[in-house]
Motif scaffolding. Structure first.
Motif, mmCIF file in Angstrom:
data_model
loop_
_atom_site.group_PDB
_atom_site.id
_atom_site.type_symbol
_atom_site.label_atom_id
_atom_site.label_comp_id
_atom_site.label_asym_id
_atom_site.label_seq_id
_atom_site.Cartn_x
_atom_site.Cartn_y
_atom_site.Cartn_z
ATOM 1 N N PRO A 196 0.793 -1.235 0.000
ATOM 2 C CA PRO A 196 0.000 0.000 0.000
ATOM 3 C C PRO A 196 0.822 1.281 0.000
ATOM 4 C CG PRO A 196 -0.064 -1.038 2.163
ATOM 5 C CD PRO A 196 0.592 -2.020 1.238
ATOM 6 N N HIS A 197 2.059 1.218 0.515
ATOM 7 C CA HIS A 197 2.886 2.423 0.600
ATOM 8 C C HIS A 197 3.797 2.592 -0.617
ATOM 9 C CE1 HIS A 197 5.028 -0.986 2.259
ATOM 10 N NE2 HIS A 197 6.185 -0.354 2.077
ATOM 11 N N TRP A 198 3.704 1.675 -1.566
ATOM 12 C CA TRP A 198 4.467 1.773 -2.805
ATOM 13 C C TRP A 198 3.570 2.280 -3.929
ATOM 14 C CZ3 TRP A 198 8.197 -2.913 -3.889
ATOM 15 C CH2 TRP A 198 9.182 -2.954 -2.890
ATOM 16 N N THR A 199 4.142 3.026 -4.857
ATOM 17 C CA THR A 199 3.383 3.496 -6.013
ATOM 18 C C THR A 199 3.058 2.324 -6.935
ATOM 19 O OG1 THR A 199 5.357 3.895 -7.354
ATOM 20 C CG2 THR A 199 4.553 5.737 -5.955
ATOM 21 N N VAL A 200 2.168 2.572 -7.866
ATOM 22 C CA VAL A 200 1.817 1.577 -8.882
ATOM 23 C C VAL A 200 3.076 1.129 -9.633
ATOM 24 C CG1 VAL A 200 0.682 1.331 -11.135
ATOM 25 C CG2 VAL A 200 -0.579 2.271 -9.182
ATOM 26 N N GLN A 201 3.886 2.071 -10.055
ATOM 27 C CA GLN A 201 5.099 1.737 -10.787
ATOM 28 C C GLN A 201 6.012 0.844 -9.955
ATOM 29 O OE1 GLN A 201 6.130 2.535 -13.928
ATOM 30 N NE2 GLN A 201 8.214 1.708 -13.734
ATOM 31 N N ARG A 202 6.209 1.203 -8.698
ATOM 32 C CA ARG A 202 7.121 0.425 -7.858
ATOM 33 C C ARG A 202 6.554 -0.967 -7.566
ATOM 34 N NH1 ARG A 202 9.764 2.049 -1.972
ATOM 35 N NH2 ARG A 202 11.470 0.539 -2.063
ATOM 36 N N ASN A 203 5.247 -1.066 -7.377
ATOM 37 C CA ASN A 203 4.628 -2.382 -7.201
ATOM 38 C C ASN A 203 4.888 -3.260 -8.426
ATOM 39 O OD1 ASN A 203 2.803 -3.193 -4.780
ATOM 40 N ND2 ASN A 203 2.439 -0.991 -5.009
ATOM 41 N N ALA A 204 4.726 -2.681 -9.605
ATOM 42 C CA ALA A 204 4.936 -3.447 -10.838
ATOM 43 C C ALA A 204 6.399 -3.824 -11.035
ATOM 44 C CB ALA A 204 4.425 -2.654 -12.039
ATOM 45 N N GLU A 205 7.300 -3.057 -10.437
ATOM 46 C CA GLU A 205 8.736 -3.330 -10.553
ATOM 47 C C GLU A 205 9.223 -4.406 -9.590
ATOM 48 O OE1 GLU A 205 10.643 0.372 -9.798
ATOM 49 O OE2 GLU A 205 10.208 1.219 -11.778
ATOM 50 N N LEU A 206 8.381 -4.836 -8.651
ATOM 51 C CA LEU A 206 8.849 -5.666 -7.536
ATOM 52 C C LEU A 206 9.607 -6.909 -7.988
ATOM 53 C CD1 LEU A 206 9.004 -6.365 -4.542
ATOM 54 C CD2 LEU A 206 6.740 -7.434 -4.745
ATOM 55 N N VAL A 207 8.986 -7.731 -8.823
ATOM 56 C CA VAL A 207 9.633 -8.997 -9.195
ATOM 57 C C VAL A 207 10.871 -8.763 -10.070
ATOM 58 C CG1 VAL A 207 9.322 -11.239 -10.294
ATOM 59 C CG2 VAL A 207 7.475 -10.272 -8.914
ATOM 60 N N PRO A 208 10.805 -7.896 -11.093
ATOM 61 C CA PRO A 208 12.050 -7.615 -11.837
ATOM 62 C C PRO A 208 13.179 -7.115 -10.937
ATOM 63 C CG PRO A 208 10.160 -6.766 -13.040
ATOM 64 C CD PRO A 208 9.653 -7.209 -11.705
ATOM 65 N N TRP A 209 12.835 -6.322 -9.916
ATOM 66 C CA TRP A 209 13.838 -5.826 -8.973
ATOM 67 C C TRP A 209 14.432 -6.971 -8.151
ATOM 68 C CZ3 TRP A 209 13.087 -5.301 -3.442
ATOM 69 C CH2 TRP A 209 14.151 -4.674 -2.791
ATOM 70 N N LEU A 210 13.565 -7.860 -7.658
ATOM 71 C CA LEU A 210 14.050 -9.003 -6.877
ATOM 72 C C LEU A 210 14.922 -9.929 -7.726
ATOM 73 C CD1 LEU A 210 10.803 -9.892 -4.892
ATOM 74 C CD2 LEU A 210 12.906 -8.935 -3.934
ATOM 75 N N ARG A 211 14.581 -10.040 -8.997
ATOM 76 C CA ARG A 211 15.327 -10.921 -9.904
ATOM 77 C C ARG A 211 16.577 -10.253 -10.482
ATOM 78 N NH1 ARG A 211 12.997 -15.108 -12.800
ATOM 79 N NH2 ARG A 211 13.831 -14.182 -14.708
ATOM 80 N N LYS A 212 16.718 -8.942 -10.182
ATOM 81 C CA LYS A 212 17.849 -8.174 -10.725
ATOM 82 C C LYS A 212 17.841 -8.182 -12.249
ATOM 83 C CE LYS A 212 20.864 -8.804 -6.686
ATOM 84 N NZ LYS A 212 19.826 -9.389 -5.820
ATOM 85 N N ASP A 213 16.647 -8.073 -12.810
ATOM 86 C CA ASP A 213 16.513 -7.998 -14.265
ATOM 87 C C ASP A 213 17.097 -6.688 -14.792
ATOM 88 O OD1 ASP A 213 15.201 -10.447 -14.450
ATOM 89 O OD2 ASP A 213 13.216 -9.552 -14.277
ATOM 90 N N ASP A 214 17.418 -6.686 -16.066
ATOM 91 C CA ASP A 214 17.810 -5.444 -16.723
ATOM 92 C C ASP A 214 16.564 -4.623 -17.029
ATOM 93 O OD1 ASP A 214 20.499 -6.183 -16.721
ATOM 94 O OD2 ASP A 214 20.296 -7.256 -18.634
#
Length: 249
Positions: A89-107
């Motif tokens: 709830p405290h993350w923006t829409v963009q950051r929520n959508a980025e969660l898994v790519p961020w965890l996976r260290k995607d490009d």
């Protein structure tokens, strides 16, 4: 098979939630699991990403026993849309959508998230900076779908993803996901209480009751040749009024 379960049993104390359940999901297909509350459908779904560990049986993803895989890494490889969306709830829409790519260290994490939001029907320029509380229920579920698809997984698990939405929004999201699944070739295991939804989205339907599989077949076969009285009654009620969910049967 992209997903397979063989003789899976899950007990909580003296209660058997899954009783020797076996199902399979061919690559690229959507299989819907339907059943009343307490039938074990969500428990079954969660064995595939190791949120639930069975007492007996074997669960496979892409032919590999999930018991041999690290649970955290497995959950980063498989898309997952829980019933309530599960947005932070405290993350923006963009950051929520980025969660898994961020965890996976995607490009190109931001690009993947924006692309997924657009595929899910949300303009990232318009919605990306908003918080989940500033969205409608349907929009929140679109973000949840975008998050699940952002890293372009081959497999997505969906647990009643549209169940809490109004009829019009639910229908729109069903159509959106049907198009996405075909476009991306995503294998999907869908838990739902709605036979109409199963008919609309799934190649095959698994009917569960009290932790067991009553029938596993295409919807047309369920209608023409129900395997048990329970399946026959389920179909009869759904066809009679056109909207009776399984939970009311």
């Amino acid at each position: 098979m992209a997903l397979a379960a063989y003789g899976v049993t899950k007990r909580y104390g003296d209660v058997t939630v899954l009783d020797q359940v076996s199902i399979s999901v061919p690559r690229g297909q959507c299989v819907a699991v339907v059943g009343e509350s307490g039938s074990g459908k969500t428990t079954l779904l969660r064995t595939f990403n190791r949120l639930v560990e069975p007492n007996e049986g074997r669960v496979e993803v892409d032919g590999a026993d999930v018991a041999t895989k690290d649970g955290v890494e497995l959950r980063r490889e498989i898309g997952y849309v829980p019933q309530d969306g599960g947005l932070l709830p405290h993350w923006t829409v963009q950051r929520n959508a980025e969660l898994v790519p961020w965890l996976r260290k995607d490009d190109a994490i931001a690009h993947l998230a924006r692309q997924a939001l657009a595929l899910a029907g949300l303009d990232p320029d318009r919605f990306g900076a908003r918080l989940p509380s500033e969205l409608s229920g349907g929009q929140r579920q679109r973000v949840a779908i975008a998050r699940a698809l952002a890293s372009r997984p081959d497999i997505v698990l969906m647990d009643e993803p549209f169940g809490a939405l109004d009829a019009i929004t639910r229908s729109e999201l069903q159509e959106t996901y049907a198009e996405l699944r075909k476009r991306l070739g995503v294998t999907t295991l869908l838990v739902t209480h709605d036979l109409r939804e199963a008919r609309k989205l799934a190649d095959r339907v698994v009917v569960m009751r009290a932790g067991r599989v009553e029938q596993d077949a295409p919807m047309d076969t369920l209608v023409a040749e129900p395997a048990t009285p329970y399946v026959a009654e389920l179909i009869r009620r759904a066809l009679d009024d056109g909207h009776t969910p399984v939970s009311h049967v």
